[in-house]
Design a protein around this motif. Structure first.
Motif, PDB file in Angstrom:
ATOM      1  N   VAL A 147       0.844  -1.199   0.000  1.00 40.36           N
ATOM      2  CA  VAL A 147       0.000   0.000   0.000  1.00 40.36           C
ATOM      3  C   VAL A 147       0.876   1.246   0.000  1.00 40.36           C
ATOM      4  N   LYS A 148       2.005   1.197   0.716  1.00 40.41           N
ATOM      5  CA  LYS A 148       2.917   2.344   0.757  1.00 40.41           C
ATOM      6  C   LYS A 148       3.400   2.698  -0.645  1.00 40.41           C
ATOM      7  N   GLU A 149       3.759   1.673  -1.429  1.00 44.49           N
ATOM      8  CA  GLU A 149       4.200   1.912  -2.805  1.00 44.49           C
ATOM      9  C   GLU A 149       3.056   2.441  -3.659  1.00 44.49           C
ATOM     10  N   LEU A 150       1.863   1.920  -3.440  1.00 44.42           N
ATOM     11  CA  LEU A 150       0.683   2.397  -4.160  1.00 44.42           C
ATOM     12  C   LEU A 150       0.495   3.894  -3.956  1.00 44.42           C
ATOM     13  N   LEU A 151       0.579   4.337  -2.718  1.00 49.39           N
ATOM     14  CA  LEU A 151       0.345   5.741  -2.401  1.00 49.39           C
ATOM     15  C   LEU A 151       1.451   6.649  -2.927  1.00 49.39           C
ATOM     16  N   ASP A 152       2.601   6.054  -3.255  1.00 47.88           N
ATOM     17  CA  ASP A 152       3.739   6.821  -3.763  1.00 47.88           C
ATOM     18  C   ASP A 152       3.857   6.731  -5.290  1.00 47.88           C
ATOM     19  N   ALA A 153       2.901   6.092  -5.951  1.00 47.03           N
ATOM     20  CA  ALA A 153       2.978   5.872  -7.398  1.00 47.03           C
ATOM     21  C   ALA A 153       2.746   7.162  -8.182  1.00 47.03           C
ATOM     22  N   ASP A 154       3.263   7.177  -9.421  1.00 46.36           N
ATOM     23  CA  ASP A 154       3.007   8.298 -10.337  1.00 46.36           C
ATOM     24  C   ASP A 154       1.620   8.155 -10.969  1.00 46.36           C
ATOM     25  N   GLU A 155       1.326   6.928 -11.408  1.00 47.63           N
ATOM     26  CA  GLU A 155       0.038   6.625 -12.020  1.00 47.63           C
ATOM     27  C   GLU A 155      -0.472   5.291 -11.495  1.00 47.63           C
ATOM     28  N   VAL A 156      -1.778   5.113 -11.545  1.00 42.12           N
ATOM     29  CA  VAL A 156      -2.410   3.843 -11.211  1.00 42.12           C
ATOM     30  C   VAL A 156      -3.501   3.601 -12.245  1.00 42.12           C
ATOM     31  N   PHE A 157      -3.607   2.360 -12.716  1.00 42.78           N
ATOM     32  CA  PHE A 157      -4.688   2.046 -13.649  1.00 42.78           C
ATOM     33  C   PHE A 157      -5.171   0.616 -13.440  1.00 42.78           C
ATOM     34  N   CYS A 158      -6.369   0.349 -13.947  1.00 42.21           N
ATOM     35  CA  CYS A 158      -6.988  -0.974 -13.840  1.00 42.21           C
ATOM     36  C   CYS A 158      -7.152  -1.568 -15.230  1.00 42.21           C
ATOM     37  N   THR A 159      -7.114  -2.901 -15.314  1.00 44.23           N
ATOM     38  CA  THR A 159      -7.309  -3.570 -16.598  1.00 44.23           C
ATOM     39  C   THR A 159      -8.312  -4.712 -16.458  1.00 44.23           C
TER      40      THR A 159
END
Length: 375
Positions: free
Chosen positions: A308-320
């Motif tokens: 979750v820590k990496e998720l919150l630090d991401a540049d972009e997030v997407f779903c497929t």
């Protein structure tokens, strides 16, 4: 008018069958041809959403006593008879797949990697102790049902024809055991390009209490019983204004797994990461394709545990996923913290979206052998 090659393929399918139901289906089919049926169904394609829209035909094939399948047939779409003792009703022995038929600019129709759906269904069938059609039978059945419902394939750019193959235990049992007979059924439904009418990016809530899947369970296959357990938590999230829920792992509750019906990716610099398929993650066909396309664009595509820590630090997030395609995530909320991500035209997500949809719809050349033309 349905092309003569479609008539030929349908005749080949029906030539060895002679029961009254199949004869009735054949008569209906050719009646439509003789009256020179319209190219498109009579509906406003600009208002297409994610509603239930029954099309003309469905496909049914049942397993034999030796576990093989044969004598599949097209039938007018309608209700089916099912034994109250069937394992699908009593024990949830069933699988489903999701696919799409795309209309090209030249009017032709094509599928995207149907063999992958066939293989995934066979993998799921092995897990649930069901016989399954072989890959050739599966693809042939999909082609026939799309041909028969071709007028329901939306015009290029207006949507797609969603294809829903089902495999379920239809034979009767009393004790806890797999079905003596299984049914393979395919129906279709035209849908919009915008997932459930969404025109903006996803706004996800991270749930750290209820896991979507557990190690040793059926999270890695498209088991019909995987989805209803998350109805309540997703409903509660939507009532709070969220688009959907992103679930965490069942053991440590700190690694992201899936959204309710699609895979999740994060982008950080030149690295694109998604959770590994180790039994709790569905091996999505769109997911698999994006991993390959990301590498082609020069990104490092990794299947690994993402905290979750990496998720919150991401540049972009997407779903497929088949239904969502590639959908950008605008924000994620975890506990009391909400984080915004980069969205819009100048993103990796949009580049990948353009690539995969271009191949799927015929706007880009398919150099990977992913497209199957059925016209």
């Amino acid at each position: 008018m349905i092309p003569s090659r479609n008539i030929t393929s349908y005749l080949i399918l029906q030539s060895k069958q002679s029961n009254p139901t199949k004869i009735k289906s054949l008569l209906i089919f050719f009646t439509r041809i003789l009256v020179n049926e319209e190219l498109y169904a009579n509906m406003d394609w600009d208002k297409l959403g994610f509603d239930v829209i029954p099309t003309d035909y469905m496909y049914i094939m049942k397993s034999n006593s030796d576990g093989t399948f044969s004598n599949g047939t097209l039938l007018p779409f309608g209700t089916i008879d099912i034994n109250p003792h069937s394992t699908v009703l009593n024990y949830g022995q069933g699988l489903f797949e999701g696919m799409k038929a795309y209309k090209r600019e030249d009017g032709g129709v094509q599928l995207f990697r149907p063999e992958e759906n066939a293989l995934r269904m066979r993998m799921g069938a092995e897990r649930l102790l069901m016989p399954a059609p072989n890959v050739e039978q599966y693809i042939d059945a999909v082609k026939h049902v799309v041909h028969a419902n071709k007028r329901w394939v939306p015009p290029h750019g207006k949507g797609t024809l969603y294809i829903r193959p089902l495999l379920f235990g239809s034979g009767p049992v009393m004790g806890l055991s797999p079905a003596p007979q299984c049914t393979f059924l395919i129906y279709t439904n035209p849908i919009s390009n915008n997932y459930k009418g969404d025109t903006t990016s996803f706004n996800l809530l991270v749930d750290d209490k209820l896991p979507r899947a557990y190690p040793g369970g059926t999270g890695g296959v498209k088991n019909i019983s995987n989805y209803s357990p998350v109805f309540q938590v997703v409903k509660e999230a939507k009532a709070k204004g969220f688009s959907d829920v992103l679930f965490l792992d069942a053991v440590e509750h700190k690694y992201i797994e899936e959204v309710s019906s699609c895979n999740a990716f994060i982008v950080k610099g030149k690295v694109i990461s998604t959770a590994p398929t180790l039994g709790t993650i569905l091996p999505g066909i769109t997911r698999k394709s994006i991993i390959e396309l990301a590498s082609d664009l020069g990104y490092k595509a990794k299947e690994r545990k993402v905290s979750v820590k990496e998720l919150l630090d991401a540049d972009e997030v997407f779903c497929t996923g088949t239904a969502v395609g590639i959908s950008e995530v605008g924000s994620v909320t975890y506990k009391d913290k909400s984080v915004q991500f980069k969205t819009g035209a100048d993103t990796v997500t949009k580049k990948l979206y353009g690539l995969i949809t271009g191949i799927q719809t015929g706007l880009l050349e398919d150099t990977k052998g992913w497209v199957v033309k059925i016209d």
